[in-house]
Enzyme design. Structure first.
Site, PDB file in Angstrom:
ATOM      1  N   CYS A  38       0.839  -1.207   0.000  1.00 17.45           N
ATOM      2  CA  CYS A  38       0.000   0.000   0.000  1.00 17.45           C
ATOM      3  C   CYS A  38       0.870   1.251   0.000  1.00 17.45           C
ATOM      4  O   CYS A  38       1.339   1.683   1.060  1.00 17.45           O
ATOM      5  CB  CYS A  38      -0.942  -0.006   1.202  1.00 17.45           C
ATOM      6  SG  CYS A  38      -2.036   1.421   1.255  1.00 17.45           S
TER       7      CYS A  38
ATOM      8  N   CYS B 113      -0.467   4.198   1.957  1.00 16.32           N
ATOM      9  CA  CYS B 113      -0.310   4.051   3.410  1.00 16.32           C
ATOM     10  C   CYS B 113       1.146   4.231   3.836  1.00 16.32           C
ATOM     11  O   CYS B 113       1.443   4.895   4.821  1.00 16.32           O
ATOM     12  CB  CYS B 113      -0.752   2.668   3.871  1.00 16.32           C
ATOM     13  SG  CYS B 113      -2.197   2.018   3.059  1.00 16.32           S
ATOM     14  N   ASP B 114       2.064   3.619   3.107  1.00 17.57           N
ATOM     15  CA  ASP B 114       3.444   3.512   3.593  1.00 17.57           C
ATOM     16  C   ASP B 114       4.468   4.341   2.815  1.00 17.57           C
ATOM     17  O   ASP B 114       5.624   4.429   3.236  1.00 17.57           O
ATOM     18  CB  ASP B 114       3.887   2.031   3.552  1.00 17.57           C
ATOM     19  CG  ASP B 114       3.039   1.171   4.475  1.00 17.57           C
ATOM     20  OD1 ASP B 114       2.517   1.721   5.464  1.00 17.57           O
ATOM     21  OD2 ASP B 114       2.898  -0.030   4.210  1.00 17.57           O
TER      22      ASP B 114
HETATM   23  P1  FAD Z   1     -11.010  -4.819   6.407  1.00 13.60           P
HETATM   24  O1  FAD Z   1     -10.237  -3.891   7.233  1.00 13.60           O
HETATM   25  O2  FAD Z   1     -10.323  -5.678   5.416  1.00 13.60           O
HETATM   26  O3  FAD Z   1     -11.865  -5.749   7.397  1.00 13.60           O
HETATM   27  C1  FAD Z   1     -12.555  -6.870   6.916  1.00 13.60           C
HETATM   28  C2  FAD Z   1     -13.206  -7.561   8.101  1.00 13.60           C
HETATM   29  O4  FAD Z   1     -14.055  -8.591   7.603  1.00 13.60           O
HETATM   30  C3  FAD Z   1     -12.235  -8.235   9.055  1.00 13.60           C
HETATM   31  O5  FAD Z   1     -12.624  -7.947  10.383  1.00 13.60           O
HETATM   32  C4  FAD Z   1     -12.417  -9.728   8.780  1.00 13.60           C
HETATM   33  O6  FAD Z   1     -12.173 -10.538   9.918  1.00 13.60           O
HETATM   34  C5  FAD Z   1     -13.899  -9.739   8.407  1.00 13.60           C
HETATM   35  N1  FAD Z   1     -14.338 -10.896   7.626  1.00 13.60           N
HETATM   36  C6  FAD Z   1     -13.852 -11.362   6.448  1.00 13.60           C
HETATM   37  N2  FAD Z   1     -14.517 -12.469   6.071  1.00 13.60           N
HETATM   38  C7  FAD Z   1     -15.457 -12.695   7.035  1.00 13.60           C
HETATM   39  C8  FAD Z   1     -16.443 -13.699   7.240  1.00 13.60           C
HETATM   40  N3  FAD Z   1     -16.612 -14.706   6.369  1.00 13.60           N
HETATM   41  N4  FAD Z   1     -17.225 -13.624   8.343  1.00 13.60           N
HETATM   42  C9  FAD Z   1     -17.085 -12.613   9.217  1.00 13.60           C
HETATM   43  N5  FAD Z   1     -16.170 -11.643   9.082  1.00 13.60           N
HETATM   44  C10 FAD Z   1     -15.359 -11.689   8.014  1.00 13.60           C
HETATM   45  N6  FAD Z   1      -5.647   2.738   4.938  1.00 13.60           N
HETATM   46  C11 FAD Z   1      -5.509   4.013   5.378  1.00 13.60           C
HETATM   47  O7  FAD Z   1      -6.444   4.809   5.234  1.00 13.60           O
HETATM   48  N7  FAD Z   1      -4.362   4.443   5.971  1.00 13.60           N
HETATM   49  C12 FAD Z   1      -3.314   3.617   6.194  1.00 13.60           C
HETATM   50  O8  FAD Z   1      -2.281   4.033   6.727  1.00 13.60           O
HETATM   51  C13 FAD Z   1      -3.449   2.259   5.775  1.00 13.60           C
HETATM   52  N8  FAD Z   1      -2.439   1.383   5.972  1.00 13.60           N
HETATM   53  C14 FAD Z   1      -2.571   0.082   5.576  1.00 13.60           C
HETATM   54  C15 FAD Z   1      -1.526  -0.794   5.798  1.00 13.60           C
HETATM   55  C16 FAD Z   1      -1.632  -2.113   5.412  1.00 13.60           C
HETATM   56  C17 FAD Z   1      -0.481  -3.045   5.674  1.00 13.60           C
HETATM   57  C18 FAD Z   1      -2.823  -2.570   4.771  1.00 13.60           C
HETATM   58  C19 FAD Z   1      -2.964  -4.009   4.369  1.00 13.60           C
HETATM   59  C20 FAD Z   1      -3.860  -1.690   4.521  1.00 13.60           C
HETATM   60  C21 FAD Z   1      -3.753  -0.357   4.915  1.00 13.60           C
HETATM   61  N9  FAD Z   1      -4.760   0.568   4.673  1.00 13.60           N
HETATM   62  C22 FAD Z   1      -4.645   1.859   5.122  1.00 13.60           C
HETATM   63  C23 FAD Z   1      -5.995   0.169   4.001  1.00 13.60           C
HETATM   64  C24 FAD Z   1      -7.113  -0.054   5.043  1.00 13.60           C
HETATM   65  O9  FAD Z   1      -6.632  -0.899   6.045  1.00 13.60           O
HETATM   66  C25 FAD Z   1      -8.337  -0.658   4.371  1.00 13.60           C
HETATM   67  O10 FAD Z   1      -8.777   0.199   3.336  1.00 13.60           O
HETATM   68  C26 FAD Z   1      -9.467  -0.830   5.388  1.00 13.60           C
HETATM   69  O11 FAD Z   1      -9.053  -1.613   6.469  1.00 13.60           O
HETATM   70  C27 FAD Z   1     -10.684  -1.477   4.736  1.00 13.60           C
HETATM   71  O12 FAD Z   1     -11.640  -1.610   5.723  1.00 13.60           O
HETATM   72  P2  FAD Z   1     -12.839  -2.662   5.626  1.00 13.60           P
HETATM   73  O13 FAD Z   1     -13.595  -2.496   6.884  1.00 13.60           O
HETATM   74  O14 FAD Z   1     -13.522  -2.502   4.335  1.00 13.60           O
HETATM   75  O15 FAD Z   1     -12.154  -4.094   5.553  1.00 13.60           O
END
Ligand code: FAD
Ligand code: NAP
Length: 336
Positions: A137, A140-141
């Site tokens: 990302c 992010c980094d």
């Molecule tokens: P996610 O955070 O992916 O959460 C998905 C959730 O769904 C999890 O809790 C998982 O357990 C759950 N889940 C999946 N399948 C199932 C299932 N079958 N049943 C029940 N639950 C399930 N964004 C920023 O804005 N700033 C940053 O600095 C940043 N740094 C990042 C660094 C890294 C290393 C990464 C990988 C990403 C980063 N991002 C950053 C991106 C950001 O983390 C994502 O855009 C954000 O987390 C997406 O949120 P979400 O809630 O859509 O999904």
């Protein structure tokens, strides 16, 4: 005996999207249940510094931010369940879902916030150097590589956008692609090719990420030529893998939910509405463009508001034990 949880709003996922939906859903008196999945807190729990989430002047830690979001959601009345959904039946309302231990969830509305995971190369050194030079990302980094040499691996829109973005921080950006042409949109390619600080290495794949002595982190990437197998190296301190993301939607294949050709949930533009009335999607699982914590949180809010409106319009009977202004116990647990 099967445990059954009934709720007006079930949220799958506890990342920024799911927890934001939970905060709004709970404050609307819907007493949501959040099924947390295998990664409680979501993707931000596997990173350290977060510098772009609004509201914090100082650097905050991803895991801390997610703990705070969860605490806020619980404080206003959401219930967290440590379970992973393995089966869904969206053919009629209320929807029925099953957890991996057999627990059944019955819900009037479903908010899907299961996120997406970056694809990795699986090359030697990649996992070991995660957070020490290897990232998926740039937004992010990238900031952590100010003034350093960086490489992006991939040839799609994401790779090109990440390379262009990284020029804000680095004067030496290398794009490494396994073929001799990019699949990124032409307009992005033009910007890439004319940028003075970006060099493209064609027909090479990553053989391994090389760690420096001591705690130096990534110092170089070893490359293998995809035509003749010859080996070379490029010296970089940052390596950004940008070979695509996989939305967590395997579960919904065959459920009637419309997914696009890459597996992302299709929502009506500007809303969280899916093709199934009562099912809403938010965060990375429905977003292949922005993929940020703040956009996930924003669409999580939208999903809860859309679900609340849906329940009002559908005029679902209010459970008998709900007292105005005081949400019922979210988990009406009983045996089936
Ligand atoms: P996610 O955070 O992916 O959460 C998905 C959730 O769904 C999890 O809790 C998982 O357990 C759950 N889940 C999946 N399948 C199932 C299932 N079958 N049943 C029940 N639950 C399930 N964004 C920023 O804005 N700033 C940053 O600095 C940043 N740094 C990042 C660094 C890294 C290393 C990464 C990988 C990403 C980063 N991002 C950053 C991106 C950001 O983390 C994502 O855009 C954000 O987390 C997406 O949120 P979400 O809630 O859509 O999904
Ligand atoms: P993508 O289009 O699938 O491109 C992935 C790239 O990674 C391809 O160039 C592919 O090479 C390469 N790749 C895949 N596996 C690899 C491996 N194991 N080793 C080396 N290289 C590998 O993914 P994306 O760029 O993340 O884009 C995903 C979707 O989001 C696309 O529809 C894209 O248009 C969209 N998107 C849009 C925007 C925008 O509109 N601004 C921004 C970002 C993403 P090959 O080319 O050889 O297959």
């Amino acid at each position: 005996m099967t445990a059954v949880h009934s709720t007006r709003m079930l949220i799958l996922g506890s990342g920024p999207a799911g927890l934001s939906a939970a905060i709004y859903g709970a404050r609307a008196g819907l007493a949501p249940i959040v099924v947390q999945g295998l990664q409680p807190g979501g993707q931000l729990t596997i990173t350290t510094d977060v510098e772009n989430y609004p509201g914090f002047r100082d650097v905050i830690q991803g895991p801390w931010l997610m703990e705070e979001m969860q605490a806020q959601a619980e404080h206003v009345g959401a219930t967290m369940v440590w379970d992973t959904i393995v089966e869904v039946d969206l053919s009629e309302r209320p929807f029925r879902l099953k957890g991996d231990g057999g627990t059944v969830y019955v819900c009037d509305t479903l908010v899907i916030a299961t996120g997406a995971q970056a694809k990795w190369l699986g090359a030697p050194g990649e996992a070991e150097l995660g957070g020490k030079g290897v990232s998926a990302c740039a937004t992010c980094d990238g900031f952590f590589y100010r003034g350093k040499r960086v490489a992006v691996i991939g040839g799609g829109n994401t790779a090109v956008e990440e390379a262009l973005y990284l020029t804000n921080h680095s004067h030496e950006v290398t794009l490494i692609h396994r073929r001799d042409s990019l699949r990124a949109e032409k307009i992005l390619q033009e910007r890439l090719f004319k940028h003075p600080n970006i060099k493209v290495i064609w027909n090479k794949q990553v053989a391994r990420f090389i760690e420096g002595e001591g705690a130096a982190g990534l110092v170089a990437i070893e490359l293998e030529d995809t035509r003749d197998g010859s080996i070379s190296q490029v010296a970089v301190e940052g390596g950004f893998v940008a070979i695509g993301h996989s939305p967590a939607t395997e579960l919904f294949k065959g459920s009637g939910l419309t997914l696009d050709k890459e597996g992302y949930i299709t929502v009506r533009a500007g809303t969280s509405l899916t093709n199934i009335p009562g099912v809403f999607a938010c965060g990375d699982v429905a977003d292949k463009v922005y993929r940020q914590a703040v956009t996930a949180a924003g669409t999580g809010c939208m999903a809860a508001l859309d679900a609340e409106r849906f329940l009002q319009a559908a005029d679902f009977p209010v459970p008998e034990d709900e007292v105005a202004g005081h949400p019922i116990d979210p988990a009406i647990e009983h045996a089936e």
